[in-house]
Design a protein around this motif. Structure first.
Motif, PDB file in Angstrom:
ATOM      1  N   UNK A 121      22.432 -21.575 -14.084  1.00  0.00           N
ATOM      2  CA  UNK A 121      21.699 -20.402 -13.591  1.00  0.00           C
ATOM      3  C   UNK A 121      21.530 -19.335 -14.657  1.00  0.00           C
ATOM      4  N   UNK A 122      22.602 -19.063 -15.411  1.00  0.00           N
ATOM      5  CA  UNK A 122      22.505 -18.089 -16.500  1.00  0.00           C
ATOM      6  C   UNK A 122      21.542 -18.573 -17.582  1.00  0.00           C
ATOM      7  N   UNK A 123      21.557 -19.871 -17.852  1.00  0.00           N
ATOM      8  CA  UNK A 123      20.644 -20.434 -18.860  1.00  0.00           C
ATOM      9  C   UNK A 123      19.186 -20.263 -18.409  1.00  0.00           C
ATOM     10  N   UNK A 124      18.923 -20.507 -17.127  1.00  0.00           N
ATOM     11  CA  UNK A 124      17.567 -20.342 -16.603  1.00  0.00           C
ATOM     12  C   UNK A 124      17.144 -18.873 -16.619  1.00  0.00           C
ATOM     13  N   UNK A 125      18.095 -17.954 -16.295  1.00  0.00           N
ATOM     14  CA  UNK A 125      17.775 -16.528 -16.332  1.00  0.00           C
ATOM     15  C   UNK A 125      17.411 -16.093 -17.746  1.00  0.00           C
ATOM     16  N   UNK A 126      18.077 -16.682 -18.726  1.00  0.00           N
ATOM     17  CA  UNK A 126      17.783 -16.345 -20.127  1.00  0.00           C
ATOM     18  C   UNK A 126      16.348 -16.718 -20.484  1.00  0.00           C
ATOM     19  N   UNK A 127      15.919 -17.897 -20.041  1.00  0.00           N
ATOM     20  CA  UNK A 127      14.554 -18.323 -20.327  1.00  0.00           C
ATOM     21  C   UNK A 127      13.538 -17.536 -19.493  1.00  0.00           C
ATOM     22  N   UNK A 128      13.952 -17.132 -18.295  1.00  0.00           N
ATOM     23  CA  UNK A 128      13.074 -16.276 -17.488  1.00  0.00           C
ATOM     24  C   UNK A 128      12.871 -14.932 -18.172  1.00  0.00           C
ATOM     25  N   UNK A 129      13.963 -14.384 -18.721  1.00  0.00           N
ATOM     26  CA  UNK A 129      13.878 -13.129 -19.465  1.00  0.00           C
ATOM     27  C   UNK A 129      12.982 -13.279 -20.688  1.00  0.00           C
ATOM     28  N   UNK A 130      13.065 -14.430 -21.340  1.00  0.00           N
ATOM     29  CA  UNK A 130      12.218 -14.686 -22.516  1.00  0.00           C
ATOM     30  C   UNK A 130      10.738 -14.682 -22.152  1.00  0.00           C
ATOM     31  N   UNK A 131      10.415 -15.258 -20.978  1.00  0.00           N
ATOM     32  CA  UNK A 131       9.014 -15.334 -20.561  1.00  0.00           C
ATOM     33  C   UNK A 131       8.503 -13.995 -20.039  1.00  0.00           C
ATOM     34  N   UNK A 132       9.344 -13.281 -19.283  1.00  0.00           N
ATOM     35  CA  UNK A 132       8.890 -12.042 -18.636  1.00  0.00           C
ATOM     36  C   UNK A 132       9.020 -10.822 -19.542  1.00  0.00           C
ATOM     37  N   UNK A 133      10.111 -10.750 -20.310  1.00  0.00           N
ATOM     38  CA  UNK A 133      10.346  -9.599 -21.187  1.00  0.00           C
ATOM     39  C   UNK A 133      10.767 -10.084 -22.577  1.00  0.00           C
ATOM     40  N   UNK A 134       9.813 -10.587 -23.352  1.00  0.00           N
ATOM     41  CA  UNK A 134      10.153 -11.174 -24.661  1.00  0.00           C
ATOM     42  C   UNK A 134      10.793 -10.187 -25.629  1.00  0.00           C
ATOM     43  N   UNK A 135      10.374  -8.923 -25.588  1.00  0.00           N
ATOM     44  CA  UNK A 135      10.961  -7.935 -26.504  1.00  0.00           C
ATOM     45  C   UNK A 135      12.436  -7.688 -26.189  1.00  0.00           C
ATOM     46  N   UNK A 136      12.730  -7.519 -24.906  1.00  0.00           N
ATOM     47  CA  UNK A 136      14.123  -7.323 -24.498  1.00  0.00           C
ATOM     48  C   UNK A 136      14.962  -8.558 -24.835  1.00  0.00           C
ATOM     49  N   UNK A 137      14.388  -9.748 -24.601  1.00  0.00           N
ATOM     50  CA  UNK A 137      15.078 -10.997 -24.938  1.00  0.00           C
ATOM     51  C   UNK A 137      15.391 -11.054 -26.426  1.00  0.00           C
ATOM     52  N   UNK A 138      14.380 -10.713 -27.242  1.00  0.00           N
ATOM     53  CA  UNK A 138      14.545 -10.764 -28.702  1.00  0.00           C
ATOM     54  C   UNK A 138      15.632  -9.789 -29.151  1.00  0.00           C
ATOM     55  N   UNK A 139      15.589  -8.557 -28.669  1.00  0.00           N
ATOM     56  CA  UNK A 139      16.566  -7.549 -29.067  1.00  0.00           C
ATOM     57  C   UNK A 139      17.979  -7.919 -28.596  1.00  0.00           C
ATOM     58  N   UNK A 140      18.082  -8.408 -27.353  1.00  0.00           N
ATOM     59  CA  UNK A 140      19.393  -8.796 -26.823  1.00  0.00           C
ATOM     60  C   UNK A 140      20.007  -9.925 -27.633  1.00  0.00           C
ATOM     61  N   UNK A 141      19.215 -10.946 -27.949  1.00  0.00           N
ATOM     62  CA  UNK A 141      19.720 -12.084 -28.700  1.00  0.00           C
ATOM     63  C   UNK A 141      20.117 -11.686 -30.115  1.00  0.00           C
ATOM     64  N   UNK A 142      19.284 -10.864 -30.780  1.00  0.00           N
ATOM     65  CA  UNK A 142      19.578 -10.458 -32.155  1.00  0.00           C
ATOM     66  C   UNK A 142      20.861  -9.633 -32.210  1.00  0.00           C
ATOM     67  N   UNK A 143      20.994  -8.662 -31.301  1.00  0.00           N
ATOM     68  CA  UNK A 143      22.185  -7.805 -31.291  1.00  0.00           C
ATOM     69  C   UNK A 143      23.438  -8.621 -30.957  1.00  0.00           C
ATOM     70  N   UNK A 144      23.338  -9.500 -29.960  1.00  0.00           N
ATOM     71  CA  UNK A 144      24.494 -10.310 -29.556  1.00  0.00           C
ATOM     72  C   UNK A 144      24.932 -11.244 -30.677  1.00  0.00           C
ATOM     73  N   UNK A 145      23.976 -11.938 -31.279  1.00  0.00           N
ATOM     74  CA  UNK A 145      24.311 -12.885 -32.340  1.00  0.00           C
ATOM     75  C   UNK A 145      24.815 -12.169 -33.591  1.00  0.00           C
TER      76      UNK A 145
END
Length: 203
Positions: A121-145
């Protein structure tokens, strides 16, 4: 709505039954591991830390390469997968399998299925976030990594792995004995006190 709930419940029951069938040979070992991880005896927590520390000291002493370490780990898993179903009944005695043990085994498998579902479920939410809010996804992934990379750079790999493994193995016992909820409650109370003090100062 009720039909959806029933379908979800039936699917959970089917997945649990399938997992029980797959892990039937590991039943005795899983029950014993469950007792240890839930700290049914007072000496289980130090025993867990002692065994984990010993394993990591051996790894530190041998200092294997990444390829050798992965190969030995996979080889150990293969040996365990072959030997445990054969040796476990002789060691623990399958004829002593009780209704209570069967129920606990069912609960363990059900919890494993639920955990797997949460991870998916968390994995699917991550991809949903990527499709719906790509900027937020990009920033979240970059900061986390970047944060993970910084921690990995500051702490030795083996020590970091030791801390992660020890924490994961102690987590079920901490949760079972209410230690996590206790400290979370204390933290919430302290935060509420600080917020109230801040509100009074603003007034």
């Amino acid at each position: 709505m009720a039909e959806g709930d029933n379908r979800s419940t039936n699917l959970l029951a089917a997945e649990t039954a399938s997992l029980e069938e797959q892990l039937q040979g590991w039943g005795e070992v899983m029950l014993m591991a469950d007792k240890v991880l839930r700290w049914e005896r007072a000496w289980f927590p130090p025993a867990i830390m002692g065994v984990v520390s010993l394993v990591f000291l051996i790894i530190y002493y041998l200092d294997p390469s990444v390829l050798s370490g992965v190969s030995c780990f996979v080889m150990f898993l293969c040996l365990a997968d072959y030997l445990v179903p054969i040796l476990a009944p002789r060691i623990f005695g399958s004829n002593k399998w009780t209704t209570e043990q069967q129920q606990r085994f069912h609960e363990i498998c059900s919890n494993l299925v639920k955990t797997r579902r949460r991870a998916v479920g968390w994995w699917k939410r991550l991809f949903t976030l990527k499709e719906e809010k790509p900027k937020m996804y990009f920033m979240t992934m970059i900061i986390s990594l970047a944060a993970v990379a910084w921690v990995g750079q500051q702490v030795h790999n083996l020590l970091l792995t030791y801390l992660i493994v020890t924490s994961l193995l102690l987590l079920p016992g901490l949760n079972q004995h209410g230690i996590i909820s206790k400290y979370i409650g204390m933290a919430k109370r302290e935060i509420n006190k600080l917020l109230k003090q801040k509100e009074k100062k603003n007034e």
